[in-house]
Design a protein around this motif. Structure first.
Motif, PDB file in Angstrom:
ATOM      1  N   ALA A 121      -4.898   7.864  11.344  1.00  0.00           N
ATOM      2  CA  ALA A 121      -3.735   6.991  11.225  1.00  0.00           C
ATOM      3  C   ALA A 121      -3.969   6.037  10.056  1.00  0.00           C
ATOM      4  N   ARG A 122      -2.939   5.722   9.329  1.00  0.00           N
ATOM      5  CA  ARG A 122      -3.057   4.764   8.223  1.00  0.00           C
ATOM      6  C   ARG A 122      -3.165   3.370   8.824  1.00  0.00           C
ATOM      7  N   ILE A 123      -4.207   2.640   8.427  1.00  0.00           N
ATOM      8  CA  ILE A 123      -4.412   1.288   8.958  1.00  0.00           C
ATOM      9  C   ILE A 123      -4.329   0.230   7.864  1.00  0.00           C
ATOM     10  N   GLY A 124      -4.096   0.658   6.663  1.00  0.00           N
ATOM     11  CA  GLY A 124      -3.952  -0.245   5.527  1.00  0.00           C
ATOM     12  C   GLY A 124      -3.465   0.543   4.334  1.00  0.00           C
ATOM     13  N   GLN A 125      -3.298  -0.128   3.220  1.00  0.00           N
ATOM     14  CA  GLN A 125      -2.791   0.544   2.033  1.00  0.00           C
ATOM     15  C   GLN A 125      -3.723   1.666   1.579  1.00  0.00           C
ATOM     16  N   ARG A 126      -5.022   1.424   1.669  1.00  0.00           N
ATOM     17  CA  ARG A 126      -5.994   2.435   1.247  1.00  0.00           C
ATOM     18  C   ARG A 126      -7.027   2.722   2.331  1.00  0.00           C
ATOM     19  N   ALA A 127      -6.654   2.552   3.581  1.00  0.00           N
ATOM     20  CA  ALA A 127      -7.602   2.738   4.675  1.00  0.00           C
ATOM     21  C   ALA A 127      -6.981   3.562   5.790  1.00  0.00           C
TER      22      ALA A 127
END
Length: 64
Positions: A35-41
């Motif tokens: 799952a995406r948890i930040g812009q680049r994480a």
């Protein structure tokens, strides 16, 4: 209960799989997507990883 988000290093440690193997298995639909948890994480839900692990007798068998 809150589903913990695991980063790649923790997933690698839990499964015994390398980074390249994880991503190859995701491309083939054999491992849960993060799952995406930040812009680049990104991170994997612990419940998804545990479910995947429970479906395998061992991570070694799931590397095929």
């Amino acid at each position: 209960m809150i589903d913990k988000i695991l980063r790649r290093a923790a997933v690698e440690e839990m499964t015994g799989l390398s980074r390249s193997t994880l991503y190859r298995m995701m491309d083939r639909g054999e491992f849960p997507r993060p799952a995406r948890i930040g812009q680049r994480a990104v991170g994997w839900r612990q419940s998804s990883v545990n479910t995947w692990l429970s479906q395998c007798a061992s991570a070694e068998e799931c590397r095929a």
